[in-house]
Write a protein that holds these residues in place. Structure first.
Motif, mmCIF file in Angstrom:
data_model
loop_
_atom_site.group_PDB
_atom_site.id
_atom_site.type_symbol
_atom_site.label_atom_id
_atom_site.label_comp_id
_atom_site.label_asym_id
_atom_site.label_seq_id
_atom_site.Cartn_x
_atom_site.Cartn_y
_atom_site.Cartn_z
ATOM 1 N N ILE A 104 0.842 -1.199 0.000
ATOM 2 C CA ILE A 104 0.000 0.000 0.000
ATOM 3 C C ILE A 104 0.878 1.250 0.000
ATOM 4 N N VAL A 105 0.647 2.124 -0.970
ATOM 5 C CA VAL A 105 1.375 3.386 -1.075
ATOM 6 C C VAL A 105 0.365 4.529 -0.971
ATOM 7 N N THR A 106 0.702 5.550 -0.188
ATOM 8 C CA THR A 106 -0.201 6.687 -0.018
ATOM 9 C C THR A 106 0.376 7.930 -0.684
ATOM 10 N N SER A 107 -0.508 8.788 -1.166
ATOM 11 C CA SER A 107 -0.120 10.117 -1.653
ATOM 12 C C SER A 107 -1.010 11.130 -0.953
ATOM 13 N N LEU A 108 -0.394 12.165 -0.394
ATOM 14 C CA LEU A 108 -1.110 13.152 0.406
ATOM 15 C C LEU A 108 -1.443 14.359 -0.462
ATOM 16 N N ARG A 109 -2.727 14.734 -0.520
ATOM 17 C CA ARG A 109 -3.166 15.852 -1.357
ATOM 18 C C ARG A 109 -3.338 17.138 -0.561
ATOM 19 N N GLU A 110 -3.839 17.010 0.662
ATOM 20 C CA GLU A 110 -4.266 18.210 1.392
ATOM 21 C C GLU A 110 -4.228 17.944 2.888
ATOM 22 N N VAL A 111 -3.850 18.963 3.650
ATOM 23 C CA VAL A 111 -3.928 18.922 5.118
ATOM 24 C C VAL A 111 -4.609 20.202 5.575
ATOM 25 N N GLU A 112 -5.654 20.068 6.382
ATOM 26 C CA GLU A 112 -6.349 21.231 6.910
ATOM 27 C C GLU A 112 -6.734 20.992 8.364
ATOM 28 N N ILE A 113 -6.877 22.076 9.094
ATOM 29 C CA ILE A 113 -7.310 21.999 10.484
ATOM 30 C C ILE A 113 -8.601 22.797 10.593
ATOM 31 N N LYS A 114 -9.677 22.110 10.970
ATOM 32 C CA LYS A 114 -10.973 22.788 10.993
ATOM 33 C C LYS A 114 -11.878 22.147 12.028
ATOM 34 N N GLU A 153 -20.417 13.030 18.612
ATOM 35 C CA GLU A 153 -19.590 13.921 19.421
ATOM 36 C C GLU A 153 -20.054 15.366 19.290
ATOM 37 N N GLU A 154 -19.568 16.178 20.244
ATOM 38 C CA GLU A 154 -19.733 17.607 20.110
ATOM 39 C C GLU A 154 -18.730 18.116 19.081
ATOM 40 N N GLN A 155 -18.835 19.385 18.768
ATOM 41 C CA GLN A 155 -17.942 19.953 17.770
ATOM 42 C C GLN A 155 -16.498 19.899 18.274
ATOM 43 N N ILE A 156 -15.594 19.386 17.445
ATOM 44 C CA ILE A 156 -14.184 19.228 17.804
ATOM 45 C C ILE A 156 -13.342 19.695 16.630
ATOM 46 N N THR A 157 -12.186 20.279 16.932
ATOM 47 C CA THR A 157 -11.244 20.677 15.891
ATOM 48 C C THR A 157 -10.372 19.487 15.532
ATOM 49 N N TYR A 158 -10.245 19.242 14.234
ATOM 50 C CA TYR A 158 -9.455 18.123 13.736
ATOM 51 C C TYR A 158 -8.388 18.614 12.772
ATOM 52 N N LEU A 159 -7.259 17.913 12.756
ATOM 53 C CA LEU A 159 -6.357 17.968 11.623
ATOM 54 C C LEU A 159 -6.825 16.881 10.670
ATOM 55 N N ILE A 160 -7.132 17.254 9.447
ATOM 56 C CA ILE A 160 -7.672 16.303 8.484
ATOM 57 C C ILE A 160 -6.701 16.173 7.320
ATOM 58 N N ALA A 161 -6.223 14.946 7.110
ATOM 59 C CA ALA A 161 -5.314 14.652 6.007
ATOM 60 C C ALA A 161 -6.095 13.919 4.925
ATOM 61 N N LYS A 162 -5.998 14.408 3.682
ATOM 62 C CA LYS A 162 -6.702 13.796 2.573
ATOM 63 C C LYS A 162 -5.691 13.357 1.519
ATOM 64 N N GLY A 163 -5.927 12.180 0.949
ATOM 65 C CA GLY A 163 -4.997 11.693 -0.057
ATOM 66 C C GLY A 163 -5.536 10.501 -0.805
ATOM 67 N N ASN A 164 -4.637 9.818 -1.485
ATOM 68 C CA ASN A 164 -5.010 8.660 -2.298
ATOM 69 C C ASN A 164 -4.205 7.433 -1.887
ATOM 70 N N ILE A 165 -4.764 6.267 -2.232
ATOM 71 C CA ILE A 165 -4.149 4.984 -1.905
ATOM 72 C C ILE A 165 -3.934 4.209 -3.196
ATOM 73 N N SER A 166 -2.808 3.575 -3.308
ATOM 74 C CA SER A 166 -2.526 2.714 -4.449
ATOM 75 C C SER A 166 -1.885 1.425 -3.944
ATOM 76 N N PRO A 167 -2.375 0.248 -4.316
ATOM 77 C CA PRO A 167 -3.637 0.056 -5.042
ATOM 78 C C PRO A 167 -4.821 0.319 -4.121
ATOM 79 N N GLY A 168 -5.973 0.594 -4.677
ATOM 80 C CA GLY A 168 -7.121 0.935 -3.870
ATOM 81 C C GLY A 168 -8.359 0.220 -4.403
ATOM 82 N N PRO A 169 -9.480 0.339 -3.730
ATOM 83 C CA PRO A 169 -9.635 1.064 -2.474
ATOM 84 C C PRO A 169 -9.060 0.299 -1.279
#
Length: 285
Positions: A138-148, A155-171
C-alpha cells in the motif's frame, strides 16, 4: 526359610531393575533437554510471520534472531522455533529480522545462567511468541492537510487535523487488512525515522483504530482525522507549524507497532511501506 530367602532375592533383582530403569530415564532426559553450563543459558523462543493482525503466513523459517552487542545469533526453523546456546548471564537487547518484514526489538531481556532463558514478546503476558509483520504494498499520496472544526454524529464539535490523499492500489477496503500511518512533526523533514517525528497516528481497515474521524475506504482516496487535543498532548501549541507525512501499513494489534522503545516511550512501526507521501504543512489554530 528358603521361601523367605527366595523372596528377598527376587525383591533384590526387582530393585536393581528399577534402579537401572530410573538411571536410563534420567540419562535420556539429560540428552533431550540439556542444561546450559553455570554462568551461561540457552535462549529459546518462537517467532511467527503475519501479513497483518491474525493473518499468519507460514512457514516461519529463516528469521534472524540476534543478541545485539554480541556474536550470538540464530535462525528459526519452519515452525518458528530457535535456540541460541551458551549465552553468558546478563541483560541484552534482542533483534528479530527477515527481509520483507518489519523488525522487532526486545529491550533489557534478562539471561540467567544454568538453565533455559525463554524470550517472549510480552514477558508478563500470555503471548509466548514474537511476531513480524509483512511490509504491505500500500502506497499513499497526500493531497491536502487542513485543520478545521467539524461535528461527528456521536460527538460535540471538535477541531481536527484532516489529512486527505489517495491509496494505491485501492480502495483500502479491498486490501487485506491494510491501514494508514500518519506521522507529524514540528519540522518539514518529518518521516518514520527516529528523531524525525513527534508522534504518529494509525488507523486500520474500515476506519477502526486510533483516529476519530472516518476514513473513506470505498474509493482510492482516504480522509484521516486527528483531534486537536491529541496534537496538543504531543506538544503542538496554538500557532505552531505542523508537518504531516503518510505511509501504508499493515493492520496491527492495538496499540499499533512492531515494538515499544522505552528510550522514546513510543511504539515503533518498521513494517510500514517506506514509500511515504509528500510532506504537507499546516498551522495550529
Amino acid at each position: 526359610m528358603f521361601y523367605v530367602l527366595e523372596r528377598i532375592i527376587v525383591m533384590s533383582k526387582f530393585t536393581k531393575c528399577l534402579l537401572l530403569f530410573v538411571a536410563v530415564v534420567v540419562f535420556n532426559s539429560c540428552k533431550t533437554q540439556p542444561t546450559a553450563p553455570a554462568g551461561t543459558a540457552t535462549i529459546i523462543g518462537r517467532v511467527l510471520l503475519a501479513q497483518s493482525y491474525f493473518q499468519y503466513t507460514p512457514a516461519y523459517g529463516g528469521i534472524n534472531v540476534t543478541i545485539e552487542g554480541t556474536n550470538f545469533s540464530g535462525l528459526t526453523d519452519d515452525s518458528g522455533y530457535y535456540t541460541i546456546n551458551s549465552v553468558p548471564t546478563g541483560t541484552y537487547n534482542v533483534l528479530f529480522s527477515k527481509s520483507g518484514y518489519g523488525d522487532v526489538r526486545l529491550f533489557s531481556m534478562s539471561v540467567t545462567g544454568g538453565g533455559n532463558a525463554p524470550v517472549y514478546f510480552h514477558p508478563t503476558q500470555y503471548n509466548t511468541y514474537t511476531m513480524l509483520y509483512k511490509i504491505p504494498n500500500i502506497v499513499t499520496s497526500l493531497r491536502e492537510v487542513e485543520i478545521k472544526d467539524t461535528t461527528l454524529p456521536t460527538e460535540e464539535q471538535i477541531t481536527y487535523l484532516i489529512a486527505k490523499g489517495n491509496i494505491s492500489p485501492g480502495p483500502l477496503m479491498n486490501q487485506l487488512y491494510g491501514g494508514i500511518a500518519v506521522y507529524v512533526s514540528h519540522s518539514s523533514d518529518v518521516s518514520n525515522l527516529l528523531g524525525h517525528y513527534a508522534t504518529f497516528f494509525y488507523d486500520g481497515e474500515l476506519g477502526l483504530g486510533y483516529a476519530n474521524y472516518p476514513i473513506d475506504t470505498t474509493t482510492e482516496s482516504f480522509i484521516f482525522g486527528i483531534p486537536q487535543y491529541n496534537l496538543t498532548s504531543a506538544g503542538f501549541n496554538s500557532g505552531d507549524s505542523i508537518y504531516v507525512a503518510t505511509y501504508g501499513a499493515p493492520l496491527y494489534n492495538y496499540p499499533p507497532g512492531d515494538y515499544y522503545d522505552p528510550a522514546i516511550q513510543q511504539n515503533v512501526l518498521t513494517s510500514i511501506n517506506q514509500m511515504h507521501s509528500a510532506v504537507i504543512g499546516a498551522r495550529m489554530p
